[in-house]
Design an enzyme around this catalytic site. Structure first.
Site, PDB file in Angstrom:
ATOM      1  N   LEU A  12       0.826  -1.208   0.000  1.00 12.42           N
ATOM      2  CA  LEU A  12       0.000   0.000   0.000  1.00 12.42           C
ATOM      3  C   LEU A  12       0.861   1.259   0.000  1.00 12.42           C
ATOM      4  O   LEU A  12       0.585   2.211  -0.746  1.00 12.42           O
ATOM      5  CB  LEU A  12      -0.937  -0.010   1.224  1.00 12.42           C
ATOM      6  CG  LEU A  12      -1.863   1.190   1.345  1.00 12.42           C
ATOM      7  CD1 LEU A  12      -2.790   1.305   0.130  1.00 12.42           C
ATOM      8  CD2 LEU A  12      -2.704   1.101   2.632  1.00 12.42           C
ATOM      9  N   ALA A  61       2.844  -2.313   9.277  1.00 15.87           N
ATOM     10  CA  ALA A  61       2.153  -3.341  10.062  1.00 15.87           C
ATOM     11  C   ALA A  61       2.966  -4.619  10.048  1.00 15.87           C
ATOM     12  O   ALA A  61       3.798  -4.834   9.165  1.00 15.87           O
ATOM     13  CB  ALA A  61       0.765  -3.611   9.471  1.00 15.87           C
ATOM     14  N   TYR A  62       2.717  -5.436  11.053  1.00 16.96           N
ATOM     15  CA  TYR A  62       3.213  -6.818  11.037  1.00 16.96           C
ATOM     16  C   TYR A  62       2.147  -7.595  10.279  1.00 16.96           C
ATOM     17  O   TYR A  62       1.022  -7.732  10.760  1.00 16.96           O
ATOM     18  CB  TYR A  62       3.381  -7.340  12.466  1.00 16.96           C
ATOM     19  CG  TYR A  62       3.965  -8.734  12.522  1.00 16.96           C
ATOM     20  CD1 TYR A  62       5.284  -8.942  12.928  1.00 16.96           C
ATOM     21  CD2 TYR A  62       3.208  -9.842  12.163  1.00 16.96           C
ATOM     22  CE1 TYR A  62       5.827 -10.225  12.962  1.00 16.96           C
ATOM     23  CE2 TYR A  62       3.743 -11.120  12.193  1.00 16.96           C
ATOM     24  CZ  TYR A  62       5.049 -11.301  12.599  1.00 16.96           C
ATOM     25  OH  TYR A  62       5.578 -12.564  12.631  1.00 16.96           O
ATOM     26  N   THR A  63       2.474  -8.099   9.080  1.00 11.69           N
ATOM     27  CA  THR A  63       1.441  -8.695   8.223  1.00 11.69           C
ATOM     28  C   THR A  63       1.650 -10.191   7.944  1.00 11.69           C
ATOM     29  O   THR A  63       0.900 -10.771   7.159  1.00 11.69           O
ATOM     30  CB  THR A  63       1.373  -7.947   6.867  1.00 11.69           C
ATOM     31  OG1 THR A  63       2.674  -7.978   6.266  1.00 11.69           O
ATOM     32  CG2 THR A  63       0.924  -6.516   7.022  1.00 11.69           C
ATOM     33  N   TYR A 125      -2.536 -12.441  14.376  1.00 15.50           N
ATOM     34  CA  TYR A 125      -2.466 -11.233  13.531  1.00 15.50           C
ATOM     35  C   TYR A 125      -3.727 -10.391  13.712  1.00 15.50           C
ATOM     36  O   TYR A 125      -3.652  -9.186  13.991  1.00 15.50           O
ATOM     37  CB  TYR A 125      -2.280 -11.639  12.066  1.00 15.50           C
ATOM     38  CG  TYR A 125      -2.552 -10.540  11.064  1.00 15.50           C
ATOM     39  CD1 TYR A 125      -1.677  -9.470  10.922  1.00 15.50           C
ATOM     40  CD2 TYR A 125      -3.703 -10.573  10.258  1.00 15.50           C
ATOM     41  CE1 TYR A 125      -1.934  -8.466  10.010  1.00 15.50           C
ATOM     42  CE2 TYR A 125      -3.962  -9.577   9.330  1.00 15.50           C
ATOM     43  CZ  TYR A 125      -3.078  -8.518   9.214  1.00 15.50           C
ATOM     44  OH  TYR A 125      -3.337  -7.515   8.306  1.00 15.50           O
TER      45      TYR A 125
HETATM   46  N1  LIG Z   1      -1.863  -7.764   2.707  1.00 20.31           N
HETATM   47  C1  LIG Z   1      -3.124  -8.061   2.958  1.00 20.31           C
HETATM   48  O1  LIG Z   1      -3.704  -9.000   2.385  1.00 20.31           O
HETATM   49  C2  LIG Z   1      -3.921  -7.223   3.917  1.00 20.31           C
HETATM   50  C3  LIG Z   1      -5.264  -7.576   4.159  1.00 20.31           C
HETATM   51  C4  LIG Z   1      -6.004  -6.789   5.054  1.00 20.31           C
HETATM   52  C5  LIG Z   1      -5.424  -5.696   5.664  1.00 20.31           C
HETATM   53  N2  LIG Z   1      -4.117  -5.388   5.425  1.00 20.31           N
HETATM   54  C6  LIG Z   1      -3.526  -4.228   6.113  1.00 20.31           C
HETATM   55  O2  LIG Z   1      -3.185  -3.268   5.127  1.00 20.31           O
HETATM   56  C7  LIG Z   1      -2.060  -2.506   5.570  1.00 20.31           C
HETATM   57  C8  LIG Z   1      -1.015  -2.472   4.465  1.00 20.31           C
HETATM   58  O3  LIG Z   1      -0.675  -3.812   4.168  1.00 20.31           O
HETATM   59  P1  LIG Z   1       0.356  -4.194   3.028  1.00 20.31           P
HETATM   60  O4  LIG Z   1      -0.244  -5.340   2.291  1.00 20.31           O
HETATM   61  O5  LIG Z   1       0.806  -2.978   2.289  1.00 20.31           O
HETATM   62  O6  LIG Z   1       1.537  -4.762   3.938  1.00 20.31           O
HETATM   63  P2  LIG Z   1       3.052  -5.016   3.592  1.00 20.31           P
HETATM   64  O7  LIG Z   1       3.274  -5.039   2.134  1.00 20.31           O
HETATM   65  O8  LIG Z   1       3.458  -6.189   4.424  1.00 20.31           O
HETATM   66  O9  LIG Z   1       3.735  -3.702   4.170  1.00 20.31           O
HETATM   67  C9  LIG Z   1       3.870  -3.458   5.523  1.00 20.31           C
HETATM   68  C10 LIG Z   1       5.088  -2.595   5.689  1.00 20.31           C
HETATM   69  O10 LIG Z   1       5.233  -2.294   7.086  1.00 20.31           O
HETATM   70  C11 LIG Z   1       6.609  -2.220   7.322  1.00 20.31           C
HETATM   71  N3  LIG Z   1       6.904  -2.352   8.735  1.00 20.31           N
HETATM   72  C12 LIG Z   1       6.912  -3.471   9.490  1.00 20.31           C
HETATM   73  N4  LIG Z   1       7.291  -3.182  10.734  1.00 20.31           N
HETATM   74  C13 LIG Z   1       7.528  -1.860  10.771  1.00 20.31           C
HETATM   75  C14 LIG Z   1       7.968  -0.966  11.760  1.00 20.31           C
HETATM   76  N5  LIG Z   1       8.238  -1.389  13.017  1.00 20.31           N
HETATM   77  N6  LIG Z   1       8.122   0.342  11.460  1.00 20.31           N
HETATM   78  C15 LIG Z   1       7.864   0.774  10.211  1.00 20.31           C
HETATM   79  N7  LIG Z   1       7.462  -0.007   9.223  1.00 20.31           N
HETATM   80  C16 LIG Z   1       7.285  -1.320   9.495  1.00 20.31           C
HETATM   81  C17 LIG Z   1       7.200  -3.357   6.509  1.00 20.31           C
HETATM   82  O11 LIG Z   1       8.560  -3.136   6.300  1.00 20.31           O
HETATM   83  P3  LIG Z   1       9.601  -4.356   6.260  1.00 20.31           P
HETATM   84  O12 LIG Z   1       9.169  -5.196   5.102  1.00 20.31           O
HETATM   85  O13 LIG Z   1      10.921  -3.693   6.100  1.00 20.31           O
HETATM   86  O14 LIG Z   1       9.443  -5.072   7.581  1.00 20.31           O
HETATM   87  C18 LIG Z   1       6.387  -3.280   5.239  1.00 20.31           C
HETATM   88  O15 LIG Z   1       7.004  -2.490   4.267  1.00 20.31           O
HETATM   89  C19 LIG Z   1      -1.595  -3.169   6.866  1.00 20.31           C
HETATM   90  O16 LIG Z   1      -2.092  -2.432   7.943  1.00 20.31           O
HETATM   91  C20 LIG Z   1      -2.234  -4.537   6.848  1.00 20.31           C
HETATM   92  O17 LIG Z   1      -2.474  -5.020   8.154  1.00 20.31           O
HETATM   93  C21 LIG Z   1      -3.355  -6.124   4.552  1.00 20.31           C
END
Ligand SMILES: NC(=O)c1ccc[n+]([C@@H]2O[C@H](COP(=O)([O-])OP(=O)(O)OC[C@H]3O[C@@H](n4cnc5c(N)ncnc54)[C@H](OP(=O)(O)O)[C@@H]3O)[C@@H](O)[C@H]2O)c1
Length: 285
Positions: A12, A61-63, A125
């Site tokens: 995102l 997020a921790y995903t 999670y």
């Molecule tokens: N992916 C899904 O299917 C899904 C579904 C429902 C909701 N969501 C929500 O949507 C949002 C965006 O998800 P996304 O898919 O874009 O996730 P993503 O690709 O996993 O990105 C999450 C990012 O958060 C970073 N991060 C982790 N720990 C951190 C910290 N302590 N400080 C700063 N950054 C940190 C990660 O960096 P590193 O890689 O360097 O650790 C990663 O770049 C999240 O809130 C997630 O819970 C996702």
């Protein structure tokens, strides 16, 4: 206005960065986990104050859904403590746009989840994401929580990219057909986040649901990925119990999006149209 996007190298965050070019009225700060770790209270506070941040879009997020089952402390550290640090830094200073998940629900519903429906996460999670939500809901910071589901993008790792890779490597694939939801192209969600920046949060609800339109199982989704990309691979439907994972996942993940459509006055793209756009972009890359 100064906007901080945390977790900027995730799916995102990367989409918001790409789309932000059209929002030249704002000054954006895109920070990843290395440049700004949201679990570091002092760094978050100093960053927000020194850069005079007005709005944080929290994409950090921790995903890792399965890993979270054995790394509960790490998941909670990011999904709750990190969120607490952001609200603390923003108090009396700015607004928070936070992303949450369909995994706050147990998946036992028979109709799309509304924002006010009971939450009951079935895995670590989802539990930690709910803790983050609960904190935001009781904090004094003007906030918007957008719950979404099944996120994919041309950036990062996700189901679409995994299916494209496996589909090219194998002749046959088994994919679960008894988990139902709506995919979300992160690019579509990015536009919603960007459009929310200048809204008057005091006139909005605290929680909104957003995904693309339509309903699919993972099996249907995989079939469509193969069809649209032209990858020749036989996809077979299997039951969840035939593909055990460390974390339980909700069988039913549909989110009712009536509220965001009405209050944000938006039309949401159909999942297959967005999937086609994303695959085109992946192929161009
Ligand atoms: N992916 C899904 O299917 C899904 C579904 C429902 C909701 N969501 C929500 O949507 C949002 C965006 O998800 P996304 O898919 O874009 O996730 P993503 O690709 O996993 O990105 C999450 C990012 O958060 C970073 N991060 C982790 N720990 C951190 C910290 N302590 N400080 C700063 N950054 C940190 C990660 O960096 P590193 O890689 O360097 O650790 C990663 O770049 C999240 O809130 C997630 O819970 C996702």
């Amino acid at each position: 206005m100064n906007i901080l996007v945390t977790g900027a190298s995730g799916q995102l965050g990367s989409e918001i960065r790409e789309k932000s070019i059209k929002y030249s009225q704002y000054k954006f700060f895109f920070e990843d986990s290395k440049s700004l770790d949201i679990t570091d209270f002092d760094k978050v506070e100093v960053f927000v104050v020194e850069n005079n941040i007005n709005v944080v879009i929290n994409c950090a997020a921790y995903t890792a859904v399965d890993k979270a089952e054995i790394e509960e402390r790490d998941a909670e550290n990011i999904n709750l403590r990190g969120v607490k640090n952001l609200t603390s830094a923003l108090k009396d200073r700015g607004k928070l746009i936070h992303i949450s998940t369909d995994y706050v629900f147990n998946g036992k519903s028979y109709e799309p989840y509304k924002e006010e429906d009971n939450v009951d996460p079935i895995g670590v999670y989802g539990k930690t994401k709910r803790l983050g939500e609960e904190h935001i809901l009781t904090s004094e910071v003007e906030s918007l929580i957008i719950r979404t589901s099944w996120v994919y993008s041309s950036f990062g790792n996700n189901f679409v990219k995994t299916m494209l890779r496996l589909g090219k490597e194998r002749d046959e694939l088994n994919v679960i057909f008894d988990q139902i939801g709506s995919p979300t192209y992160a690019r579509d969600l990015a536009l919603v986040c960007l459009n929310a920046i200048d809204k008057d949060f005091s006139k909005l609800s605290k929680i909104y649901h957003y995904s693309n339109e339509g309903v699919v199982s993972w099996y249907d989704f995989a079939k469509a990925i193969m069809e649209i990309s032209g990858v020749v691979c036989n996809v077979h439907p299997i039951e969840t119990k035939e593909y055990p994972t460390p974390a339980k996942r909700p069988n039913y993940s549909l989110l009712n999006k009536s509220k965001i459509k009405k209050e944000f006055n938006i039309t949401i793209p159909y999942w297959r149209d967005s999937l086609r756009d994303c695959i085109k972009k992946i192929e161009q890359n």
